[in-house]
Design an enzyme around this catalytic site. Sequence first.
Site, short mmCIF file in Angstrom:
data_model
loop_
_atom_site.label_atom_id
_atom_site.label_comp_id
_atom_site.label_asym_id
_atom_site.label_seq_id
_atom_site.Cartn_x
_atom_site.Cartn_y
_atom_site.Cartn_z
CG ASN A 8 -2.26 0.79 1.23
OD1 ASN A 8 -1.77 1.90 1.30
ND2 ASN A 8 -3.30 0.75 1.32
NE ARG A 19 8.53 20.54 0.79
CZ ARG A 19 10.22 20.81 1.21
NH1 ARG A 19 10.44 19.34 2.25
NH2 ARG A 19 10.86 22.11 0.67
CG HIS A 44 -8.06 2.93 1.12
ND1 HIS A 44 -8.79 2.50 2.16
CD2 HIS A 44 -8.91 3.86 0.87
CE1 HIS A 44 -9.99 2.85 2.41
NE2 HIS A 44 -10.82 3.52 1.96
CG HIS A 51 -3.28 9.15 1.96
ND1 HIS A 51 -4.40 9.10 0.97
CD2 HIS A 51 -4.52 8.52 3.22
CE1 HIS A 51 -5.18 7.50 1.94
NE2 HIS A 51 -5.23 8.25 3.19
CD GLU A 75 -7.00 -1.97 0.26
OE1 GLU A 75 -6.93 -2.56 0.99
OE2 GLU A 75 -7.08 -0.64 1.53
CB THR A 105 -7.03 4.47 9.16
OG1 THR A 105 -6.80 2.70 8.74
CG2 THR A 105 -7.45 4.04 10.55
CG HIS A 196 -5.92 -1.66 9.31
ND1 HIS A 196 -6.70 -0.92 8.94
CD2 HIS A 196 -6.13 -1.61 10.78
CE1 HIS A 196 -6.18 0.42 9.60
NE2 HIS A 196 -6.02 -0.32 10.25
N GLY A 218 0.54 -1.43 4.44
CA GLY A 218 1.63 0.26 3.84
C GLY A 218 2.23 1.15 4.89
CG HIS A 219 1.56 3.36 8.91
ND1 HIS A 219 1.15 4.78 8.73
CD2 HIS A 219 1.26 2.98 10.61
CE1 HIS A 219 1.57 5.26 10.17
NE2 HIS A 219 2.00 4.20 11.23
#
Length: 241
Positions: A8, A19, A44, A51, A75, A105, A196, A218-219
């Site tokens: 992700n 930025r 997602h 994001h 997603e 989230t 998750h 991802g995170h």
Amino acid sequence: MATVLSVNLNKIALLRNSRGRNYPQIEHYARQCLQVGAGGVTIHPRPDQRHATYDDVALLKGVVQEFSGKELNIEGNPIPEFLDVVLKNSPHQCTLVPDQPDQLTSDHGWDLITQSKQVAPIVEQLKAAGIRVSLFMDPVKEQIELAKQVGADRIELYTESYASSFQAGDYTSVLEQYKQATEYATSIGLEVNAGHDLDLRNLATFLTIPNIKEVSIGHALIVESLDQGFTNVIKQYMKIV
């Protein structure tokens, strides 16, 4: 068959957006993921596009097409804008998630007892376009049965409760719940993804459950990349200064 890792890239997109220019490029990191063996990439995009953005879908579709056998998973909550982008770009998989517009989230799966009538026609529409459909679900047998009834190809098990119990050191019963959910889903013809808060510490134990087709991470992956690469980059800067 090995479980597919889909990376992700939302946090790469978040850093880029902070930025106001295209750095870091999400396409660059997608290529890196696929070059070193990841089976696919995920984004997602949320309604505020804080994001991943809707434009990123086409960019990543182009990247994934450079690699044989790799997949793009999109997603999101199936609001009209999201569905328009998905149908236009035809990713390999669309994972439908019941997020609210302002949600930080994902934190729960679909309640198909109350939402089946909403979800079923969307599943049908996506499948008619040749897109594999996965539903973000809690590990609850009654809900999983309804996922099959509305026509889903797969479910993605929401794994936050497993990750939390693993962190606390008492995860056996929760892991068993996910195992039983996976066994039941498989028995009724659903394939099973998961995601998750999965990370380098808890993933191997989770994958003792057979027949997990794909994990989306991802995170944690981005944080772990900082942990394992941060000091190396500082050392390179120190050589220069």
